[in-house]
Design a protein around this motif. Structure first.
Motif, mmCIF file in Angstrom:
data_model
loop_
_atom_site.group_PDB
_atom_site.id
_atom_site.type_symbol
_atom_site.label_atom_id
_atom_site.label_comp_id
_atom_site.label_asym_id
_atom_site.label_seq_id
_atom_site.Cartn_x
_atom_site.Cartn_y
_atom_site.Cartn_z
ATOM 1 N N ASP A 278 0.811 -1.218 0.000
ATOM 2 C CA ASP A 278 0.000 0.000 0.000
ATOM 3 C C ASP A 278 0.848 1.274 0.000
ATOM 4 O O ASP A 278 0.328 2.357 0.284
ATOM 5 C CB ASP A 278 -0.927 0.005 1.218
ATOM 6 C CG ASP A 278 -1.933 -1.144 1.183
ATOM 7 O OD1 ASP A 278 -2.373 -1.486 0.064
ATOM 8 O OD2 ASP A 278 -2.261 -1.683 2.252
ATOM 9 N N LEU A 279 2.105 1.155 -0.291
ATOM 10 C CA LEU A 279 2.994 2.318 -0.246
ATOM 11 C C LEU A 279 2.581 3.364 -1.279
ATOM 12 O O LEU A 279 2.306 3.048 -2.433
ATOM 13 C CB LEU A 279 4.428 1.872 -0.522
ATOM 14 C CG LEU A 279 5.510 2.938 -0.350
ATOM 15 C CD1 LEU A 279 5.668 3.309 1.115
ATOM 16 C CD2 LEU A 279 6.843 2.428 -0.910
ATOM 17 N N GLN A 280 2.528 4.621 -0.842
ATOM 18 C CA GLN A 280 2.265 5.728 -1.753
ATOM 19 C C GLN A 280 3.614 6.249 -2.261
ATOM 20 O O GLN A 280 4.260 7.063 -1.607
ATOM 21 C CB GLN A 280 1.503 6.848 -1.043
ATOM 22 C CG GLN A 280 0.112 6.457 -0.573
ATOM 23 C CD GLN A 280 -0.614 7.658 -0.018
ATOM 24 O OE1 GLN A 280 -1.155 8.489 -0.753
ATOM 25 N NE2 GLN A 280 -0.614 7.781 1.309
ATOM 26 N N ALA A 281 4.016 5.757 -3.427
ATOM 27 C CA ALA A 281 5.331 6.098 -3.953
ATOM 28 C C ALA A 281 5.238 6.429 -5.428
ATOM 29 O O ALA A 281 4.521 5.778 -6.188
ATOM 30 C CB ALA A 281 6.306 4.946 -3.735
ATOM 31 N N LEU A 282 5.985 7.449 -5.813
ATOM 32 C CA LEU A 282 6.126 7.848 -7.207
ATOM 33 C C LEU A 282 7.569 7.595 -7.618
ATOM 34 O O LEU A 282 8.495 8.091 -6.980
ATOM 35 C CB LEU A 282 5.789 9.331 -7.379
ATOM 36 C CG LEU A 282 6.054 9.943 -8.764
ATOM 37 C CD1 LEU A 282 5.132 9.340 -9.809
ATOM 38 C CD2 LEU A 282 5.879 11.463 -8.719
ATOM 39 N N TYR A 283 7.754 6.798 -8.673
ATOM 40 C CA TYR A 283 9.084 6.485 -9.199
ATOM 41 C C TYR A 283 9.281 7.335 -10.446
ATOM 42 O O TYR A 283 8.537 7.207 -11.419
ATOM 43 C CB TYR A 283 9.200 4.992 -9.496
ATOM 44 C CG TYR A 283 8.897 4.147 -8.286
ATOM 45 C CD1 TYR A 283 9.893 3.803 -7.379
ATOM 46 C CD2 TYR A 283 7.587 3.739 -8.013
ATOM 47 C CE1 TYR A 283 9.610 3.049 -6.241
ATOM 48 C CE2 TYR A 283 7.290 2.984 -6.883
ATOM 49 C CZ TYR A 283 8.300 2.647 -6.000
ATOM 50 O OH TYR A 283 8.013 1.910 -4.876
ATOM 51 N N LEU A 284 10.302 8.196 -10.400
ATOM 52 C CA LEU A 284 10.407 9.264 -11.372
ATOM 53 C C LEU A 284 11.794 9.258 -12.013
ATOM 54 O O LEU A 284 12.808 9.404 -11.323
ATOM 55 C CB LEU A 284 10.145 10.596 -10.667
ATOM 56 C CG LEU A 284 9.745 11.822 -11.483
ATOM 57 C CD1 LEU A 284 9.124 12.872 -10.580
ATOM 58 C CD2 LEU A 284 10.925 12.424 -12.223
ATOM 59 N N GLU A 285 11.824 9.067 -13.335
ATOM 60 C CA GLU A 285 13.079 9.117 -14.064
ATOM 61 C C GLU A 285 13.334 10.548 -14.525
ATOM 62 O O GLU A 285 12.568 11.124 -15.299
ATOM 63 C CB GLU A 285 13.024 8.190 -15.280
ATOM 64 C CG GLU A 285 14.340 8.155 -16.059
ATOM 65 C CD GLU A 285 14.192 7.409 -17.375
ATOM 66 O OE1 GLU A 285 15.151 6.721 -17.752
ATOM 67 O OE2 GLU A 285 13.142 7.528 -18.021
ATOM 68 N N SER A 286 14.419 11.119 -14.020
ATOM 69 C CA SER A 286 14.749 12.499 -14.368
ATOM 70 C C SER A 286 16.249 12.685 -14.287
ATOM 71 O O SER A 286 16.893 12.169 -13.369
ATOM 72 C CB SER A 286 14.038 13.483 -13.427
ATOM 73 O OG SER A 286 14.449 14.805 -13.675
ATOM 74 N N GLY A 287 16.800 13.445 -15.230
ATOM 75 C CA GLY A 287 18.237 13.671 -15.231
ATOM 76 C C GLY A 287 18.662 14.990 -14.646
ATOM 77 O O GLY A 287 19.805 15.144 -14.231
ATOM 78 N N ASP A 288 17.748 15.983 -14.602
ATOM 79 C CA ASP A 288 18.175 17.327 -14.185
ATOM 80 C C ASP A 288 17.503 17.823 -12.900
ATOM 81 O O ASP A 288 17.732 18.948 -12.479
ATOM 82 C CB ASP A 288 17.928 18.334 -15.308
ATOM 83 C CG ASP A 288 16.445 18.438 -15.687
ATOM 84 O OD1 ASP A 288 15.610 17.807 -15.003
ATOM 85 O OD2 ASP A 288 16.144 19.136 -16.655
ATOM 86 N N TRP A 289 16.690 16.985 -12.265
ATOM 87 C CA TRP A 289 16.029 17.321 -11.003
ATOM 88 C C TRP A 289 15.023 18.463 -11.136
ATOM 89 O O TRP A 289 14.634 19.058 -10.141
ATOM 90 C CB TRP A 289 17.042 17.618 -9.901
ATOM 91 C CG TRP A 289 17.786 16.395 -9.435
ATOM 92 C CD1 TRP A 289 17.839 15.184 -10.052
ATOM 93 C CD2 TRP A 289 18.575 16.270 -8.256
ATOM 94 N NE1 TRP A 289 18.615 14.313 -9.345
ATOM 95 C CE2 TRP A 289 19.094 14.963 -8.235
ATOM 96 C CE3 TRP A 289 18.917 17.139 -7.234
ATOM 97 C CZ2 TRP A 289 19.916 14.495 -7.230
ATOM 98 C CZ3 TRP A 289 19.741 16.672 -6.228
ATOM 99 C CH2 TRP A 289 20.231 15.373 -6.225
#
Length: 421
Positions: A278-289
């Protein structure tokens, strides 16, 4: 017989012979020239040593047998024979016990392998939780992103396109939010969660890293439950601290794990989904923040060596791109590696990473840059040093001291975590 000839006769190394001498298993004569002379008695002892080793006697047990031989000189054949028979029978019983234990362990391993192979590899498919959808904003215009062609399942968005009128584009694919900034992606260290990487890290580095994780976890867990609603950890390709401690944090907490490798994010997502459904997590691919998040929503940034990593390929202080997302009372908690000038490793960093921040890995790097954005290190602790972190840190010059600093940063005009130093 000289040591080289003796070693060759028994097909062992000279170092092995010297080790046996050191243990007292062999007692050669020592000449005035400091050279060893191996007598027929040494030959007899070596024959016995090799025989007993074949029967899995330890060197300590062999030494005891040789002591008995030297004391009695095996002059009473019957006594010597009885003593040897007793040792052999004891070793036989021991080996049978060992065999039974090994067979039992093999059966248990086989059962475990079958059980693991029969388990489904993954649970229900997950994606971006609905709780994150109102927080998805254009990083340039700071307005909500438009969602198109969404594929929804349960409480998640598994796929879809995100866009803004300014032409900003992002995509959700396999439950991971992918930004379109790959040209800015970092090249320093973009792999993790595999045994190959950990083989390149020294035990000293792992011990010190764990000490740093415990330092950060201790401060997180002393907070009031509602203090940190949204936490961002931005080094998911290389190292993450939060996954080990999520079970101790409030269940309503929301997490953003940011990295540059979709493969590594997928592995992290799979791992956390299996252990925290039930974890509320967003996995986000980004190179420049420059994250597609709403302004002033982030309560805490967790720096798991991410500032070190980001600064190897950016002259920009890594917190600057994240400033729009921070709440006024947001904190940064982290671990930072540094060298004391004029360490040769600092020159090696500049050589290997020509785009690196000019002050990265310097002891005053954090103070200088946090000060420029109105923040300060309200808490700091030097956790230790190491001279051999392993070959993974390829910029490290052998025998130089690499320091680990744990820190808490906050705005100068706001309250912070309760001091523990």
């Amino acid at each position: 017989m000289k040591i080289g000839a003796f070693a060759k006769r028994f097909d062992v190394s000279v170092d092995t012979v010297r080790y046996y001498i050191e243990l007292g298993l062999l007692l050669p004569d020592k000449k005035a020239s400091a050279q060893y002379e191996f007598t027929p008695s040494c030959v007899d002892d070596m024959v016995l040593i090799n025989e007993m080793k074949q029967y899995h006697f330890t060197l300590q047990e062999i030494h005891q047998m040789l002591m008995f031989k030297r004391i009695t000189d095996f002059t009473v054949v019957k006594d010597a024979r009885c003593h040897y028979l007793r040792l052999l029978n004891e070793k036989k019983r021991q080996l049978k016990r060992d065999k039974e234990q090994l067979e039992n362990a093999l059966r248990q391993i086989e059962n475990k392998l079958r059980a693991l192979q029969d388990e489904p590899e993954a649970g229900a498919q997950t994606g971006v939780p609905y709780s994150f959808l109102p927080l998805l904003y254009c990083p340039s215009c700071q307005i909500p992103l438009q969602i198109r062609n969404a594929h929804l399942q349960g409480r998640y968005m598994l796929s879809g396109q995100l866009d803004c009128r300014c032409s900003y584009r992002a995509e959700i694919r396999d439950g991971i939010l992918l930004t379109m900034d790959k040209e800015n992606a970092r090249s320093a260290y973009t792999y993790g969660y595999d045994h190959e990487r950990f083989e390149l890290l020294s035990s000293a580095f792992i011990r010190l890293t764990e000490k740093g994780s415990l330092w950060m976890a201790g401060r997180l867990m002393n907070e009031s439950p509602a203090k940190h609603r949204l936490i961002v950890e931005a080094n998911a390709d290389v190292y993450t601290m939060l996954p080990k401690y999520i079970s101790s944090l409030p269940p309503e907490t929301m997490y953003v794990f940011c990295g540059t490798s979709r493969t590594m994010l997928s592995r992290l997502k799979e791992r956390l989904t299996q252990s925290h459904a039930d974890l509320q997590a967003l996995y986000l691919e980004s190179g420049d923040w420059r994250l597609p998040l709403a302004p002033a929503t982030v309560d805490l940034i967790v720096d798991s060596f991410s500032f070190n990593d980001f600064s190897l390929d950016n002259r920009l202080f890594p917190l600057l791109p994240m400033l729009p997302y921070l709440k006024p009372d947001a904190h940064v908690i982290g671990n930072y590696l540094f060298y004391q000038p004029p360490a040769a490793s600092l020159s090696q960093i500049r050589h290997l990473f020509p785009r690196a921040h000019e002050r990265t890995y310097y002891p005053d790097y954090l103070d200088e840059n946090f000060s420029r954005i109105g923040m300060e290190l309200s808490e700091r602790e030097l956790l230790g040093t190491m001279s051999d972190p392993g070959s993974y840190l390829r910029y490290h010059v052998p025998n130089e001291k690499l320091h680990l600093l744990a820190y808490l940063a906050k705005h100068r005009d706001t309250g912070g975590l309760r001091s523990r130093c």
